[in-house]
Design a protein around this motif. Sequence first.
Motif, PDB file in Angstrom:
ATOM      1  N   TYR A  99       0.593  -1.332   0.250  1.00  0.00           N
ATOM      2  CA  TYR A  99       0.024   0.027   0.119  1.00  0.00           C
ATOM      3  C   TYR A  99       0.707   1.027   0.093  1.00  0.00           C
ATOM      4  O   TYR A  99       0.403   2.235  -0.658  1.00  0.00           O
ATOM      5  CB  TYR A  99      -0.904  -0.016   1.314  1.00  0.00           C
ATOM      6  N   TYR A 100       1.907   1.258   0.761  1.00  0.00           N
ATOM      7  CA  TYR A 100       2.924   2.438   0.704  1.00  0.00           C
ATOM      8  C   TYR A 100       3.544   2.580  -0.669  1.00  0.00           C
ATOM      9  O   TYR A 100       3.718   3.774  -1.152  1.00  0.00           O
ATOM     10  CB  TYR A 100       3.976   2.173   1.692  1.00  0.00           C
ATOM     11  N   LEU A 101       3.514   1.517  -1.524  1.00  0.00           N
ATOM     12  CA  LEU A 101       4.169   1.713  -2.710  1.00  0.00           C
ATOM     13  C   LEU A 101       3.366   2.229  -3.775  1.00  0.00           C
ATOM     14  O   LEU A 101       3.748   2.547  -4.765  1.00  0.00           O
ATOM     15  CB  LEU A 101       4.713   0.361  -3.313  1.00  0.00           C
ATOM     16  N   THR A 102       2.002   2.659  -3.451  1.00  0.00           N
ATOM     17  CA  THR A 102       1.120   3.081  -4.344  1.00  0.00           C
ATOM     18  C   THR A 102       1.667   4.661  -4.421  1.00  0.00           C
ATOM     19  O   THR A 102       1.921   5.209  -3.475  1.00  0.00           O
ATOM     20  CB  THR A 102      -0.326   3.124  -3.614  1.00  0.00           C
ATOM     21  N   PRO A 103       1.926   5.056  -5.517  1.00  0.00           N
ATOM     22  CA  PRO A 103       2.451   6.536  -5.552  1.00  0.00           C
ATOM     23  C   PRO A 103       1.595   7.607  -4.963  1.00  0.00           C
ATOM     24  O   PRO A 103       2.284   8.564  -4.146  1.00  0.00           O
ATOM     25  CB  PRO A 103       2.656   6.722  -7.259  1.00  0.00           C
ATOM     26  N   TRP A 104       0.386   7.623  -5.017  1.00  0.00           N
ATOM     27  CA  TRP A 104      -0.549   8.683  -4.317  1.00  0.00           C
ATOM     28  C   TRP A 104      -0.319   8.528  -2.697  1.00  0.00           C
ATOM     29  O   TRP A 104      -0.526   9.600  -2.084  1.00  0.00           O
ATOM     30  CB  TRP A 104      -1.701   8.658  -4.835  1.00  0.00           C
ATOM     31  N   ARG A 105       0.149   7.478  -2.307  1.00  0.00           N
ATOM     32  CA  ARG A 105       0.240   7.486  -0.697  1.00  0.00           C
ATOM     33  C   ARG A 105       1.678   7.773  -0.397  1.00  0.00           C
ATOM     34  O   ARG A 105       1.903   7.967   0.684  1.00  0.00           O
ATOM     35  CB  ARG A 105      -0.086   5.960  -0.283  1.00  0.00           C
ATOM     36  N   LYS A 106       2.445   7.548  -1.301  1.00  0.00           N
ATOM     37  CA  LYS A 106       3.887   7.844  -0.748  1.00  0.00           C
ATOM     38  C   LYS A 106       4.066   9.375  -0.896  1.00  0.00           C
ATOM     39  O   LYS A 106       4.877   9.963  -0.103  1.00  0.00           O
ATOM     40  CB  LYS A 106       5.141   7.366  -1.970  1.00  0.00           C
ATOM     41  N   SER A 107       3.243  10.110  -1.767  1.00  0.00           N
ATOM     42  CA  SER A 107       3.345  11.480  -1.929  1.00  0.00           C
ATOM     43  C   SER A 107       1.925  12.138  -1.597  1.00  0.00           C
ATOM     44  O   SER A 107       1.271  12.391  -2.590  1.00  0.00           O
ATOM     45  CB  SER A 107       4.042  12.203  -3.116  1.00  0.00           C
ATOM     46  N   PRO A 108       1.479  12.230  -0.663  1.00  0.00           N
ATOM     47  CA  PRO A 108      -0.308  12.421  -0.331  1.00  0.00           C
ATOM     48  C   PRO A 108      -0.185  13.776  -0.515  1.00  0.00           C
ATOM     49  O   PRO A 108       0.354  14.767  -0.012  1.00  0.00           O
ATOM     50  CB  PRO A 108      -0.532  11.838   1.013  1.00  0.00           C
ATOM     51  N   GLY A 109      -1.396  14.410  -1.252  1.00  0.00           N
ATOM     52  CA  GLY A 109      -1.827  15.620  -1.408  1.00  0.00           C
ATOM     53  C   GLY A 109      -2.642  16.073  -0.414  1.00  0.00           C
ATOM     54  O   GLY A 109      -3.692  16.890  -0.868  1.00  0.00           O
ATOM     55  N   TYR A 110      -2.977  15.386   0.652  1.00  0.00           N
ATOM     56  CA  TYR A 110      -4.127  15.377   1.669  1.00  0.00           C
ATOM     57  C   TYR A 110      -3.758  15.459   2.977  1.00  0.00           C
ATOM     58  O   TYR A 110      -2.534  14.942   3.123  1.00  0.00           O
ATOM     59  CB  TYR A 110      -5.067  14.224   1.445  1.00  0.00           C
ATOM     60  N   GLN A 111      -4.499  15.872   3.942  1.00  0.00           N
ATOM     61  CA  GLN A 111      -4.133  15.892   5.256  1.00  0.00           C
ATOM     62  C   GLN A 111      -3.836  14.524   5.802  1.00  0.00           C
ATOM     63  O   GLN A 111      -4.601  13.616   5.406  1.00  0.00           O
ATOM     64  CB  GLN A 111      -5.043  16.555   5.977  1.00  0.00           C
ATOM     65  N   GLY A 112      -3.002  14.439   6.899  1.00  0.00           N
ATOM     66  CA  GLY A 112      -2.834  13.208   7.631  1.00  0.00           C
ATOM     67  C   GLY A 112      -2.061  11.893   6.930  1.00  0.00           C
ATOM     68  O   GLY A 112      -1.679  11.064   7.855  1.00  0.00           O
ATOM     69  N   GLY A 113      -2.038  11.840   5.598  1.00  0.00           N
ATOM     70  CA  GLY A 113      -1.486  10.845   5.143  1.00  0.00           C
ATOM     71  C   GLY A 113      -2.091   9.419   5.367  1.00  0.00           C
ATOM     72  O   GLY A 113      -3.121   9.529   5.202  1.00  0.00           O
ATOM     73  N   PHE A 114      -1.333   8.669   6.067  1.00  0.00           N
ATOM     74  CA  PHE A 114      -2.016   7.306   6.374  1.00  0.00           C
ATOM     75  C   PHE A 114      -2.850   7.178   7.340  1.00  0.00           C
ATOM     76  O   PHE A 114      -3.752   6.618   7.806  1.00  0.00           O
ATOM     77  CB  PHE A 114      -0.806   6.308   6.734  1.00  0.00           C
ATOM     78  N   LEU A 125      -6.751  16.091  13.897  1.00  0.00           N
ATOM     79  CA  LEU A 125      -5.500  16.718  13.221  1.00  0.00           C
ATOM     80  C   LEU A 125      -5.245  18.195  13.335  1.00  0.00           C
ATOM     81  O   LEU A 125      -4.326  18.701  13.559  1.00  0.00           O
ATOM     82  CB  LEU A 125      -5.558  16.378  11.672  1.00  0.00           C
ATOM     83  N   LYS A 126      -6.637  19.005  13.467  1.00  0.00           N
ATOM     84  CA  LYS A 126      -6.415  20.509  13.546  1.00  0.00           C
ATOM     85  C   LYS A 126      -5.993  20.808  14.940  1.00  0.00           C
ATOM     86  O   LYS A 126      -5.256  21.609  15.324  1.00  0.00           O
ATOM     87  CB  LYS A 126      -7.921  20.797  13.316  1.00  0.00           C
ATOM     88  N   SER A 127      -6.297  20.011  15.944  1.00  0.00           N
ATOM     89  CA  SER A 127      -6.024  20.223  17.206  1.00  0.00           C
ATOM     90  C   SER A 127      -4.327  19.879  17.456  1.00  0.00           C
ATOM     91  O   SER A 127      -3.837  20.927  18.309  1.00  0.00           O
ATOM     92  CB  SER A 127      -6.860  18.981  18.326  1.00  0.00           C
TER      93      SER A 127
END
Length: 343
Positions: free
Chosen positions: A172-187, A325-327
């Motif tokens: 799952y980490y090797l999925t490109p969009w997970r390696k460089s997430p453009g969204y909050q929190g990553g995994f 995450l905001k906290s």
Amino acid sequence: MSIGVAIIGSGNFAKEQHLPAVQATPDLALKAIYSRSLKSARDLASGAPNCDLYSDDSGHGKTYEDLLARSDIGAVIIGLPILVQPGFIKKALFAGKHVLSEKPIAKDVIAARELLQWYQTTCDVHHRIWAVGENFRYMTKFLFAAEKVHAMGKVRRFRVNVQSLVQQDNRYYLTPWRKSPGYQGGFLLDGGVHMLAGLRMILGPNDRVTAVSAQTRQLQEYLPPIDTVDAVAQTELGATGTISLSWGSRYNDSLFEFECEKGMVKIQFDDVMVNDEVHHIEFDGKGVVPEVKEFAESILRGGPVVNRQSPEEALADLSLLEQMLKSGEKNGDRMMLHFQVKE
């Protein structure tokens, strides 16, 4: 008569869960697979002969829009990267298809609310179903634990402690969009909503989490932007608890524990302890088969979507995580919860 369905996306979860779940559901007939590339669509189709393939590089007549134009396809199951998925959901609903999309509902609460408002104002929500998949709401150990907690009176205290280390060779980490997430929190976003869905289901709709205070951290430099959150939470009925989630920790634990008026319930890996009695819950799948089956049943009865697949429940999961995450971003400021579903 079975419902023609297409699988949208050909990643790990589609191979391991969506395809077998569709094949195990007599009310569904797989008609097509769409993926960004024909190669990946063919890879998934190796386990599904006699279905048509669509992709961005397949040329005229084989695009996602062409798939949606087919009258023999009544529903789609969408499992795509978090940032692109909402656009595919909209197109499918606009084309008149029923949709089961994977969690999280969107990258953040703003995007999720915009998508939900569009659905509610544009579509006939009782006859054009949009369900959001959350397989933890179907897993036997969580259902069993929820039943026991609800029988033991009000929850007084709780703790959730889920710790693991995502290695760099993890599929799952090797999925490109997970390696460089453009969204909050990553995994934390991708996996954390599962844990919060399980927590929320066990607490029940009448004891919603109302406030959180958290600290966040990135323990592993290859897991941006953060991989760990430790929070203190309070519920509507006054229970207090801790929620500790990490995909960058060398600890290895999976614990959900509830102190109730009449006793204790604890999930630890595949064991559920009710007071001093241990119930080993033999692993019977990740819950996707009954989830897909219930989606098909909702279509056949003419809707609406069942509560545990509703976009509102998915928004509540996301909102809880986002406020944690905001906290953390505000060094532990107390954050109030919104969009929590009540019976």
